[in-house]
Structures are given as structure tokens and as C-alpha cells.
Design a protein around this motif. Structure first.
Motif, short mmCIF file in Angstrom:
data_model
loop_
_atom_site.label_atom_id
_atom_site.label_comp_id
_atom_site.label_asym_id
_atom_site.label_seq_id
_atom_site.Cartn_x
_atom_site.Cartn_y
_atom_site.Cartn_z
N ASP A 34 -2.60 19.04 -4.15
CA ASP A 34 -2.51 18.21 -5.36
C ASP A 34 -1.07 18.09 -5.84
O ASP A 34 -0.62 16.99 -6.22
N ALA A 35 -0.33 19.20 -5.82
CA ALA A 35 1.08 19.16 -6.26
C ALA A 35 1.90 18.28 -5.32
O ALA A 35 2.68 17.44 -5.78
N ASP A 80 0.81 15.85 -3.36
CA ASP A 80 0.39 14.45 -3.53
C ASP A 80 0.95 13.84 -4.81
O ASP A 80 1.27 12.65 -4.85
N ASN A 81 1.07 14.65 -5.86
CA ASN A 81 1.65 14.17 -7.11
C ASN A 81 3.12 13.75 -6.90
O ASN A 81 3.53 12.67 -7.33
N TYR A 82 3.90 14.60 -6.23
CA TYR A 82 5.30 14.24 -5.96
C TYR A 82 5.38 13.06 -5.00
O TYR A 82 6.23 12.18 -5.17
N LYS A 87 3.37 10.60 -4.77
CA LYS A 87 3.09 9.41 -5.58
C LYS A 87 4.31 9.02 -6.41
O LYS A 87 4.67 7.84 -6.50
N GLU A 93 9.55 17.94 -4.35
CA GLU A 93 10.14 17.92 -5.69
C GLU A 93 11.63 17.61 -5.61
O GLU A 93 12.15 16.82 -6.41
#
Length: 152
Positions: A17-18, A20-22, A24, A136
Motif C-alpha cells: 500500500d505504501a 502503491d501510494n508513492y 501514484k 519516496e
């Protein structure tokens, strides 16, 4: 396009999830493709690195600028990393390929293909967690290069 070739699969949902968030957030600036490769399950590190290297080398896009992540690599600040990415896009290639090796590290054949050996620390990180760190820093680099604010 940014490619991240990583040995092994992300197993933990919170890390997926982390990442995939970055991914995106980075997509505002460039496309990101994560290529996960099978890790070798052997006690012989030399054999594991050789087999993983074969899979890594066949997945590297032909004209990509290759950055391997290695403890022995060059350490850069976030600002220096951002500048380096900008220079690569401007002078080298529109494709950047980051390589994260398996638990035994990278074979010399992969290191020889590298255009830049990059180290985030002298410490060793869990490979799944390191993907989040890398994503990140890529996102941070884009924010720096676009003069956009980002938390410090």
C-alpha cells in the motif's frame, strides 16, 4: 519511464500500500513500472546471485540508465539525488532503471551493467521496505526538481 527491478515479491500489504501510494504520486511526473523477479532459494549465495542476475539483465530496458542500489555505492543527499535524476533525463535517457537485488546482493555482472551504484546507507534494509524508501526518494526528487514544497 522509471523501472524498478526488484528480486522477490512484496508480501506485506502495508508495504504494498505504501509503495502503491508513492507510485501514484510519482505518476504526476512519470510512469513507474515495478518488475518483481523470483528470488533464489539456495544456501549458495554465488549461485543465487548468478541466477538472479540472469533474470535482472534480461529485464533491463535497452537504452535505460541503470542505477543499482548497493551498500558500496555512492551516497547522495535528497537534493543531490534530485539533481542526478534531472541530469539523467536531460543528458542520458528518458528511461531510468533502478535495481534492487535479492538477500545475497547483486552479482558482478549486474554491477558492471550499472551506470550508477547508489547507496542509501551503510545499513542493510529489508528489501520490501527498501522499495518504499526508494519510491519516496524518487517522489521527493520530482518535487524538488519542480520547485514544489514537500515536508522536510
Amino acid at each position: 519511464m522509471i523501472y524498478i527491478i526488484a528480486v522477490g515479491k512484496m508480501k506485506e500489504k502495508f508495504l504494498k500500500d505504501a509503495f502503491d501510494n508513492y507510485k501514484k504520486m510519482i505518476s504526476r511526473f512519470d510512469k513507474v513500472e515495478l518488475i518483481e523477479l523470483k528470488d533464489e532459494n539456495t544456501d549458495d549465495a554465488r549461485i543465487a546471485k548468478k541466477k538472479e542476475a540472469e533474470r535482472i539483465l534480461e529485464k533491463i530496458p535497452k537504452k535505460a540508465f541503470v542505477i543499482t542500489t548497493e551498500i558500496e555505492g555512492k551516497m547522495l543527499s535528497s537534493e543531490e539525488f534530485a539533481s542526478k535524476l534531472s541530469d539523467i533525463y536531460t543528458y542520458n535517457s528518458p528511461d531510468i532503471c533502478f535495481i534492487i537485488g535479492g538477500s545475497c546482493g547483486l552479482d558482478d555482472s549486474v554491477k558492471e551493467r550499472s551506470d550508477l551504484a547508489l547507496s542509501f546507507s551503510k545499513m542493510t534494509f529489508a528489501h520490501q521496505l527498501f522499495r518504499v524508501f526508494l519510491a519516496e526518494q524518487i517522489y521527493r526528487a520530482f518535487k524538488i526538481n519542480n520547485n514544489e514544497s514537500y515536508h522536510k
